[in-house]
Design a protein around this motif. Sequence first.
Motif, PDB file in Angstrom:
ATOM      1  N   MET A   6      78.647  91.453  64.066  1.00 43.70           N
ATOM      2  CA  MET A   6      79.068  90.611  62.942  1.00 43.70           C
ATOM      3  C   MET A   6      80.596  90.477  62.933  1.00 43.70           C
ATOM      4  N   SER A   7      81.098  89.251  62.787  1.00 44.89           N
ATOM      5  CA  SER A   7      82.558  89.116  62.779  1.00 44.89           C
ATOM      6  C   SER A   7      83.090  89.182  61.344  1.00 44.89           C
ATOM      7  N   VAL A   8      84.261  89.800  61.211  1.00 47.82           N
ATOM      8  CA  VAL A   8      84.901  89.964  59.900  1.00 47.82           C
ATOM      9  C   VAL A   8      86.357  89.527  60.042  1.00 47.82           C
ATOM     10  N   GLU A   9      87.104  89.560  58.931  1.00 52.43           N
ATOM     11  CA  GLU A   9      88.537  89.284  59.013  1.00 52.43           C
ATOM     12  C   GLU A   9      89.307  90.603  59.002  1.00 52.43           C
ATOM     13  N   CYS A  10      90.403  90.639  59.766  1.00 53.98           N
ATOM     14  CA  CYS A  10      91.201  91.861  59.852  1.00 53.98           C
ATOM     15  C   CYS A  10      92.662  91.541  59.578  1.00 53.98           C
ATOM     16  N   PHE A  11      93.398  92.562  59.183  1.00 53.35           N
ATOM     17  CA  PHE A  11      94.846  92.429  58.964  1.00 53.35           C
ATOM     18  C   PHE A  11      95.520  93.471  59.850  1.00 53.35           C
ATOM     19  N   VAL A  12      96.499  93.042  60.634  1.00 53.27           N
ATOM     20  CA  VAL A  12      97.143  93.950  61.588  1.00 53.27           C
ATOM     21  C   VAL A  12      98.646  93.957  61.355  1.00 53.27           C
ATOM     22  N   THR A  13      99.254  95.135  61.219  1.00 56.75           N
ATOM     23  CA  THR A  13     100.720  95.229  61.251  1.00 56.75           C
ATOM     24  C   THR A  13     101.095  95.728  62.644  1.00 56.75           C
ATOM     25  N   GLY A  14     102.228  95.295  63.150  1.00 61.48           N
ATOM     26  CA  GLY A  14     102.638  95.709  64.496  1.00 61.48           C
ATOM     27  C   GLY A  14     101.891  94.972  65.587  1.00 61.48           C
ATOM     28  N   GLY A  15     101.343  93.803  65.263  1.00 63.96           N
ATOM     29  CA  GLY A  15     100.528  93.046  66.229  1.00 63.96           C
ATOM     30  C   GLY A  15     101.332  92.491  67.391  1.00 63.96           C
ATOM     31  N   SER A  16     102.657  92.364  67.216  1.00 62.11           N
ATOM     32  CA  SER A  16     103.471  91.840  68.325  1.00 62.11           C
ATOM     33  C   SER A  16     103.910  92.954  69.268  1.00 62.11           C
ATOM     34  N   THR A  24      90.796  88.535  51.891  1.00 56.82           N
ATOM     35  CA  THR A  24      89.386  88.586  52.309  1.00 56.82           C
ATOM     36  C   THR A  24      89.169  89.469  53.541  1.00 56.82           C
ATOM     37  N   VAL A  25      90.222  90.239  53.941  1.00 55.55           N
ATOM     38  CA  VAL A  25      90.041  91.057  55.148  1.00 55.55           C
ATOM     39  C   VAL A  25      89.195  92.285  54.834  1.00 55.55           C
ATOM     40  N   SER A  26      88.563  92.835  55.901  1.00 54.71           N
ATOM     41  CA  SER A  26      87.693  94.009  55.722  1.00 54.71           C
ATOM     42  C   SER A  26      88.370  95.300  56.143  1.00 54.71           C
ATOM     43  N   VAL A  27      89.358  95.201  57.051  1.00 55.70           N
ATOM     44  CA  VAL A  27      90.047  96.406  57.539  1.00 55.70           C
ATOM     45  C   VAL A  27      91.533  96.091  57.704  1.00 55.70           C
ATOM     46  N   VAL A  28      92.380  97.063  57.360  1.00 55.40           N
ATOM     47  CA  VAL A  28      93.825  96.942  57.620  1.00 55.40           C
ATOM     48  C   VAL A  28      94.158  97.885  58.779  1.00 55.40           C
ATOM     49  N   PHE A  29      94.709  97.334  59.852  1.00 53.61           N
ATOM     50  CA  PHE A  29      95.143  98.159  60.986  1.00 53.61           C
ATOM     51  C   PHE A  29      96.653  98.313  60.886  1.00 53.61           C
ATOM     52  N   HIS A  30      97.111  99.535  60.658  1.00 54.65           N
ATOM     53  CA  HIS A  30      98.564  99.722  60.523  1.00 54.65           C
ATOM     54  C   HIS A  30      99.150 100.360  61.789  1.00 54.65           C
ATOM     55  N   LEU A  31      99.843  99.514  62.570  1.00 48.86           N
ATOM     56  CA  LEU A  31     100.459  99.993  63.813  1.00 48.86           C
ATOM     57  C   LEU A  31     101.974  99.864  63.766  1.00 48.86           C
ATOM     58  N   ALA A  32     102.507  99.061  62.838  1.00 46.47           N
ATOM     59  CA  ALA A  32     103.944  98.773  62.851  1.00 46.47           C
ATOM     60  C   ALA A  32     104.752 100.046  62.668  1.00 46.47           C
ATOM     61  N   ALA A  33     105.827 100.148  63.418  1.00 45.15           N
ATOM     62  CA  ALA A  33     106.748 101.281  63.271  1.00 45.15           C
ATOM     63  C   ALA A  33     108.052 100.909  63.931  1.00 45.15           C
ATOM     64  N   ARG A  62     112.927 106.432  57.450  1.00 42.28           N
ATOM     65  CA  ARG A  62     112.095 106.588  56.249  1.00 42.28           C
ATOM     66  C   ARG A  62     111.746 105.239  55.635  1.00 42.28           C
ATOM     67  N   ALA A  63     112.743 104.331  55.587  1.00 48.60           N
ATOM     68  CA  ALA A  63     112.528 103.034  54.924  1.00 48.60           C
ATOM     69  C   ALA A  63     111.400 102.265  55.609  1.00 48.60           C
ATOM     70  N   VAL A  64     111.352 102.309  56.937  1.00 44.26           N
ATOM     71  CA  VAL A  64     110.329 101.525  57.642  1.00 44.26           C
ATOM     72  C   VAL A  64     109.060 102.357  57.863  1.00 44.26           C
ATOM     73  N   ASN A  65     109.220 103.538  58.434  1.00 42.56           N
ATOM     74  CA  ASN A  65     108.025 104.256  58.880  1.00 42.56           C
ATOM     75  C   ASN A  65     107.301 105.003  57.764  1.00 42.56           C
ATOM     76  N   VAL A  66     108.044 105.457  56.734  1.00 42.45           N
ATOM     77  CA  VAL A  66     107.368 106.189  55.648  1.00 42.45           C
ATOM     78  C   VAL A  66     107.061 105.229  54.492  1.00 42.45           C
ATOM     79  N   GLN A  67     108.112 104.598  53.923  1.00 43.15           N
ATOM     80  CA  GLN A  67     107.856 103.668  52.814  1.00 43.15           C
ATOM     81  C   GLN A  67     106.979 102.510  53.294  1.00 43.15           C
ATOM     82  N   GLY A  68     107.237 102.054  54.525  1.00 41.56           N
ATOM     83  CA  GLY A  68     106.447 100.953  55.087  1.00 41.56           C
ATOM     84  C   GLY A  68     104.972 101.321  55.165  1.00 41.56           C
ATOM     85  N   ALA A  69     104.684 102.534  55.660  1.00 40.56           N
ATOM     86  CA  ALA A  69     103.279 102.967  55.774  1.00 40.56           C
ATOM     87  C   ALA A  69     102.647 103.054  54.381  1.00 40.56           C
TER      88      ALA A  69
END
Length: 354
Positions: free
Chosen positions: A1-11, A80-89, A101-108
Amino acid sequence: MSVECFVTGGSGFVGQHLLAHLTTAGHKTWVLMRSPENIERLREQVGQLGGNPALVHAVEGDISRDGLGLSDAGRQCVSTVSVVFHLAAQFSWGLTMERARAVNVQGALNVARLAANQRIRLLMVGGFMLQNLGHLASIGVDNDCPENTKWPAVYGRVGGYEGSKLEAHFAVIRYMQQVGADYTIVHPATVCGHSQSGHILKGQPLAELIRNLAQGRFKAIPGSARHWLPLVSVDYLVRMITCVAFDPTMANRQVLALYEDTPNLQGMLEQMARTLQVKAPRRHVSIALLRWFLMIPGLASRLAISAESLDFIQTQRFDMTDSKQLERKYQFSHPDMVRTLEMTVRYANGHLGN
Ligand SMILES: NC(=O)c1ccc[n+]([C@@H]2O[C@H](COP(=O)([O-])OP(=O)(O)OC[C@H]3O[C@@H](n4cnc5c(N)ncnc54)[C@H](OP(=O)(O)O)[C@@H]3O)[C@@H](O)[C@H]2O)c1
């Protein structure tokens, strides 16, 4: 089944392969981008990696900003996404504690809030050193009661990148537990290129190591014969991430993505040197001594080694029971890592201007 996803750090390196994997499976994917004008380039890259570029869409934002800096339209897109993938750092050596801290801790935490508000799973990517409990204790992290950790002292010992990845891990778990929201964390070893193509991006720690070896900067092997730098191929990692992200039994759990039969550092350098047709270093130098040398002004940049990177060369072995169970459940395994490393060395040497 296909769903919608949200990805940080996708680039980023892992993110591009994750997008290729998710869109191949038919999932429409929203990517948080600081520079959304680069979406066409990213789509092209996803297509080259075997994904479906038509399913990749940009949402403008920045994890370090409140609410990820999303506009009303952006918020609507990800509602409407079903999962958040957090990769950005922010992934580099020499970061100040404030910046890290500003990006990797507060960002997360900003990403975690979005997932928790929408009552959807947060899949976060950590790092294998979070499973090295001896190391955590030695740098002053209180694993049983993380709130007692004196973080500035930890940053002082391990630097901005590692310090902030560790702090973010504990801060996100605490927050998600407080609000009763679901998370799953995957801890990768140092990421190697793709097993079929060797694809890796410039700036990746392994690509830097290959460049140093190719340029003859490796005069000695850091550590002893027991020291190793655990690796994982990017395709295995992405497979592990996508399996656990949708698995109800993996709620509030963590898993390692690491090839436990990675040779010791000496063996790994010898293998890479053979592919590069250069000489491998033979003598060992203790990590403590190397750290001391790297304090000599100018030496770290001449040798292109940062003291921060040395922590990842360690002697700990890891309990892989949970990872192996998931491999059996989802029927996947590590690729042939001798060949994968060889492909990665060839790719880095041929494409990254080594
Ligand atoms: N690669 C490894 O060996 C390794 C090992 C263990 C753990 N990890 C973890 O795995 C994750 C992915 O690593 P990677 O190697 O793929 O990283 P990467 O190639 O350096 O990519 C980093 C990504 O984060 C994004 N980013 C940075 N700051 C941002 C901000 N303020 N707002 C939004 N996006 C931001 C970058 O976007 P831009 O394009 O805008 O710069 C890029 O997409 C990271 O969490 C890293 O800590 C990696």
